[in-house]
Write a protein that holds these residues in place. Structure first.
Motif, PDB file in Angstrom:
ATOM      1  N   GLU A  29       0.838  -1.203   0.000  1.00  0.00           N
ATOM      2  CA  GLU A  29       0.000   0.000   0.000  1.00  0.00           C
ATOM      3  C   GLU A  29       0.877   1.259   0.000  1.00  0.00           C
ATOM      4  O   GLU A  29       0.616   2.217  -0.740  1.00  0.00           O
ATOM      5  CB  GLU A  29      -0.926   0.003   1.215  1.00  0.00           C
ATOM      6  N   TRP A  30       1.916   1.253   0.850  1.00  0.00           N
ATOM      7  CA  TRP A  30       2.814   2.406   0.925  1.00  0.00           C
ATOM      8  C   TRP A  30       3.534   2.621  -0.407  1.00  0.00           C
ATOM      9  O   TRP A  30       3.614   3.751  -0.911  1.00  0.00           O
ATOM     10  CB  TRP A  30       3.833   2.175   2.040  1.00  0.00           C
ATOM     11  N   PHE A  31       4.029   1.535  -0.994  1.00  0.00           N
ATOM     12  CA  PHE A  31       4.800   1.630  -2.226  1.00  0.00           C
ATOM     13  C   PHE A  31       3.942   2.163  -3.369  1.00  0.00           C
ATOM     14  O   PHE A  31       4.376   3.030  -4.144  1.00  0.00           O
ATOM     15  CB  PHE A  31       5.377   0.260  -2.580  1.00  0.00           C
ATOM     16  N   GLU A  32       2.725   1.653  -3.493  1.00  0.00           N
ATOM     17  CA  GLU A  32       1.845   2.130  -4.557  1.00  0.00           C
ATOM     18  C   GLU A  32       1.494   3.600  -4.368  1.00  0.00           C
ATOM     19  O   GLU A  32       1.379   4.350  -5.343  1.00  0.00           O
ATOM     20  CB  GLU A  32       0.575   1.277  -4.611  1.00  0.00           C
ATOM     21  N   ARG A  33       1.331   4.007  -3.126  1.00  0.00           N
ATOM     22  CA  ARG A  33       1.037   5.423  -2.844  1.00  0.00           C
ATOM     23  C   ARG A  33       2.210   6.304  -3.271  1.00  0.00           C
ATOM     24  O   ARG A  33       2.028   7.362  -3.875  1.00  0.00           O
ATOM     25  CB  ARG A  33       0.746   5.604  -1.360  1.00  0.00           C
ATOM     26  N   MET A  34       3.414   5.864  -2.977  1.00  0.00           N
ATOM     27  CA  MET A  34       4.599   6.626  -3.352  1.00  0.00           C
ATOM     28  C   MET A  34       4.805   6.622  -4.870  1.00  0.00           C
ATOM     29  O   MET A  34       5.075   7.661  -5.476  1.00  0.00           O
ATOM     30  CB  MET A  34       5.833   6.056  -2.658  1.00  0.00           C
ATOM     31  N   ARG A  35       4.668   5.458  -5.485  1.00  0.00           N
ATOM     32  CA  ARG A  35       4.913   5.325  -6.924  1.00  0.00           C
ATOM     33  C   ARG A  35       3.902   6.101  -7.760  1.00  0.00           C
ATOM     34  O   ARG A  35       4.231   6.622  -8.819  1.00  0.00           O
ATOM     35  CB  ARG A  35       4.838   3.852  -7.323  1.00  0.00           C
ATOM     36  N   SER A  36       2.674   6.139  -7.278  1.00  0.00           N
ATOM     37  CA  SER A  36       1.602   6.768  -8.061  1.00  0.00           C
ATOM     38  C   SER A  36       1.485   8.257  -7.793  1.00  0.00           C
ATOM     39  O   SER A  36       0.623   8.923  -8.365  1.00  0.00           O
ATOM     40  CB  SER A  36       0.265   6.075  -7.776  1.00  0.00           C
ATOM     41  N   PHE A  37       2.338   8.782  -6.925  1.00  0.00           N
ATOM     42  CA  PHE A  37       2.270  10.205  -6.595  1.00  0.00           C
ATOM     43  C   PHE A  37       2.633  11.032  -7.824  1.00  0.00           C
ATOM     44  O   PHE A  37       3.691  10.869  -8.416  1.00  0.00           O
ATOM     45  CB  PHE A  37       3.221  10.529  -5.441  1.00  0.00           C
ATOM     46  N   LYS A  38       1.732  11.902  -8.213  1.00  0.00           N
ATOM     47  CA  LYS A  38       1.938  12.733  -9.392  1.00  0.00           C
ATOM     48  C   LYS A  38       2.038  14.193  -8.972  1.00  0.00           C
ATOM     49  O   LYS A  38       1.097  14.768  -8.442  1.00  0.00           O
ATOM     50  CB  LYS A  38       0.778  12.571 -10.388  1.00  0.00           C
ATOM     51  N   SER A  39       3.195  14.775  -9.219  1.00  0.00           N
ATOM     52  CA  SER A  39       3.401  16.180  -8.917  1.00  0.00           C
ATOM     53  C   SER A  39       4.632  16.658  -9.668  1.00  0.00           C
ATOM     54  O   SER A  39       5.628  15.936  -9.739  1.00  0.00           O
ATOM     55  CB  SER A  39       3.592  16.397  -7.415  1.00  0.00           C
ATOM     56  N   PRO A  40       4.591  17.852 -10.234  1.00  0.00           N
ATOM     57  CA  PRO A  40       5.812  18.397 -10.835  1.00  0.00           C
ATOM     58  C   PRO A  40       6.784  18.825  -9.744  1.00  0.00           C
ATOM     59  O   PRO A  40       6.421  18.893  -8.566  1.00  0.00           O
ATOM     60  CB  PRO A  40       5.290  19.619 -11.615  1.00  0.00           C
ATOM     61  N   LEU A  41       8.019  19.072 -10.122  1.00  0.00           N
ATOM     62  CA  LEU A  41       8.963  19.669  -9.189  1.00  0.00           C
ATOM     63  C   LEU A  41       8.416  21.015  -8.726  1.00  0.00           C
ATOM     64  O   LEU A  41       7.860  21.766  -9.514  1.00  0.00           O
ATOM     65  CB  LEU A  41      10.322  19.885  -9.865  1.00  0.00           C
ATOM     66  N   LYS A  42       8.572  21.299  -7.456  1.00  0.00           N
ATOM     67  CA  LYS A  42       8.065  22.551  -6.904  1.00  0.00           C
ATOM     68  C   LYS A  42       9.235  23.454  -6.502  1.00  0.00           C
ATOM     69  O   LYS A  42      10.279  22.974  -6.060  1.00  0.00           O
ATOM     70  CB  LYS A  42       7.173  22.272  -5.707  1.00  0.00           C
ATOM     71  N   TYR A  43       9.028  24.751  -6.650  1.00  0.00           N
ATOM     72  CA  TYR A  43      10.078  25.703  -6.300  1.00  0.00           C
ATOM     73  C   TYR A  43      10.477  25.542  -4.831  1.00  0.00           C
ATOM     74  O   TYR A  43      11.663  25.557  -4.491  1.00  0.00           O
ATOM     75  CB  TYR A  43       9.612  27.140  -6.565  1.00  0.00           C
ATOM     76  N   HIS A  44       9.472  25.390  -3.949  1.00  0.00           N
ATOM     77  CA  HIS A  44       9.764  25.265  -2.519  1.00  0.00           C
ATOM     78  C   HIS A  44      10.602  24.012  -2.254  1.00  0.00           C
ATOM     79  O   HIS A  44      11.507  24.025  -1.415  1.00  0.00           O
ATOM     80  CB  HIS A  44       8.457  25.230  -1.728  1.00  0.00           C
ATOM     81  N   GLN A  45      10.301  22.941  -2.983  1.00  0.00           N
ATOM     82  CA  GLN A  45      11.067  21.696  -2.861  1.00  0.00           C
ATOM     83  C   GLN A  45      12.520  21.911  -3.264  1.00  0.00           C
ATOM     84  O   GLN A  45      13.447  21.450  -2.577  1.00  0.00           O
ATOM     85  CB  GLN A  45      10.429  20.621  -3.756  1.00  0.00           C
ATOM     86  N   MET A  46      12.753  22.627  -4.354  1.00  0.00           N
ATOM     87  CA  MET A  46      14.124  22.881  -4.798  1.00  0.00           C
ATOM     88  C   MET A  46      14.845  23.861  -3.869  1.00  0.00           C
ATOM     89  O   MET A  46      16.063  23.768  -3.696  1.00  0.00           O
ATOM     90  CB  MET A  46      14.114  23.378  -6.239  1.00  0.00           C
ATOM     91  N   LYS A  47      14.091  24.755  -3.234  1.00  0.00           N
ATOM     92  CA  LYS A  47      14.704  25.642  -2.243  1.00  0.00           C
ATOM     93  C   LYS A  47      15.189  24.826  -1.045  1.00  0.00           C
ATOM     94  O   LYS A  47      16.285  25.074  -0.513  1.00  0.00           O
ATOM     95  CB  LYS A  47      13.690  26.694  -1.790  1.00  0.00           C
ATOM     96  N   VAL A  48      14.385  23.862  -0.625  1.00  0.00           N
ATOM     97  CA  VAL A  48      14.793  22.959   0.458  1.00  0.00           C
ATOM     98  C   VAL A  48      16.047  22.195   0.055  1.00  0.00           C
ATOM     99  O   VAL A  48      17.013  22.086   0.823  1.00  0.00           O
ATOM    100  CB  VAL A  48      13.644  21.982   0.799  1.00  0.00           C
ATOM    101  N   MET A  49      16.063  21.661  -1.164  1.00  0.00           N
ATOM    102  CA  MET A  49      17.221  20.926  -1.664  1.00  0.00           C
ATOM    103  C   MET A  49      18.474  21.799  -1.651  1.00  0.00           C
ATOM    104  O   MET A  49      19.533  21.372  -1.168  1.00  0.00           O
ATOM    105  CB  MET A  49      16.949  20.441  -3.090  1.00  0.00           C
ATOM    106  N   ALA A  50      18.369  23.011  -2.199  1.00  0.00           N
ATOM    107  CA  ALA A  50      19.523  23.908  -2.265  1.00  0.00           C
ATOM    108  C   ALA A  50      20.051  24.234  -0.880  1.00  0.00           C
ATOM    109  O   ALA A  50      21.265  24.282  -0.646  1.00  0.00           O
ATOM    110  CB  ALA A  50      19.134  25.198  -2.998  1.00  0.00           C
TER     111      ALA A  50
END
Length: 281
Positions: free
Chosen positions: A235-256
């Motif tokens: 159940e967890w794996f399918e939830r993660m695999r099926s997650f659909k979202s583009p890269l987000k600016y806030h996500q890349m700010k966290v990464m940087a």
């Protein structure tokens, strides 16, 4: 395929330009997959030697694929050395790659089983107040961060959470104690949270104990912690695999921000020729 943005203490191309490379990787991957898929679809129109020669131009090793599923795996396997290059070299510097990572099944699992928008720091070393600190692997998900400890034991082994310092492995009614995975996970989580807090970044941080082949025998999970054993895995794996979202600016700010605090050991590159054989045209 998840993106390898940081590998231990190696210099990373993502560190140099964190807002450029995640999107570039996705475009390159999609473009090369279309070309390989087109080649596969036209395979009966080509001479065998012509087909094999065209196939080898995709830099992949291993046997020639015989069905579409093998083509997909062939493509994913071919991406791994390219990702290792990006995670161990910038345009001007390089780290000496431990070739063991090419056969690292845990690394391969994280990279090949999750979407492109999942950004992986694999066993990163942070530099906090000039002190290097080894941590667990970290996945920057479009909606939060997972600090991950992957546990693989024999399928017949049950994992039993204990007190703050100890967990237990049980097999054939024999119990043995081992160090709680939450010790290092909490340390990793604290480091990540302290860095984000220092930069006034609000982003959820969660601890994940992942054991796809073993039962985790628990009643309650600690705060901001998730246990995923064999019973919860599908159940967890399918939830993660099926997650659909583009890269987000806030996500890349966290990464940087996180990459800024990681340690890297490298030397200047003396060669300036194009080495990234992954097709970039």
């Amino acid at each position: 395929m998840a993106q390898l943005i940081k590998l231990q203490d190696y210099v990373s191309r993502y560190s140099v330009d964190p807002y450029r490379y995640p999107g570039q990787f996705i475009r390159l991957k999609q473009g090369n997959w279309k070309k390989l898929k087109s080649l596969w679809d036209r395979r009966f129109e080509l001479e065998e030697t012509e087909y094999h020669e065209a196939l080898s131009s995709f830099i992949y090793n291993g046997s020639v694929p015989t069905n579409e599923q093998e083509v997909k795996q062939y493509f994913l396997d071919g991406l791994l050395p390219f990702q290792l290059k990006w995670a161990s070299r910038s345009l001007t510097e390089m780290s000496f790659l431990d070739r063991g990572y090419e056969e690292d099944e845990t690394l391969r699992y994280f990279l090949q089983r999750f979407p492109d928008t999942f950004l992986l720091l694999y066993e990163p070393i942070f530099l906090i107040k000039k002190a290097p600190i080894e941590t667990d692997s970290i996945i920057i998900h479009p909606q939060g961060i997972y600090c991950v400890k992957l546990i693989n034991e024999a399928d017949s082994t049950t994992l039993i959470p204990g007190d703050e310092r100890s967990w237990y492995k049980e097999e054939s009614n024999v119990r043995t104690r081992f160090l709680s995975p939450l010790i290092s996970l909490k340390r990793t989580s604290r480091i990540v949270q302290s860095i984000l807090k220092a930069h006034s970044i609000d982003y959820p941080v969660k601890q994940l104990v992942l054991s796809p082949g073993n039962k985790i025998e628990f009643n309650l999970e600690p705060y901001q912690t998730e246990y995923v054993g064999v019973d919860e895995y599908e159940e967890w794996f399918e939830r993660m695999r099926s997650f659909k979202s583009p890269l987000k600016y806030h996500q890349m700010k966290v990464m940087a921000t996180l990459l800024h605090y990681t340690q890297f050991t490298s030397v200047k590159r003396t060669e300036w020729n194009q080495e990234d054989t992954f097709k970039e045209e």
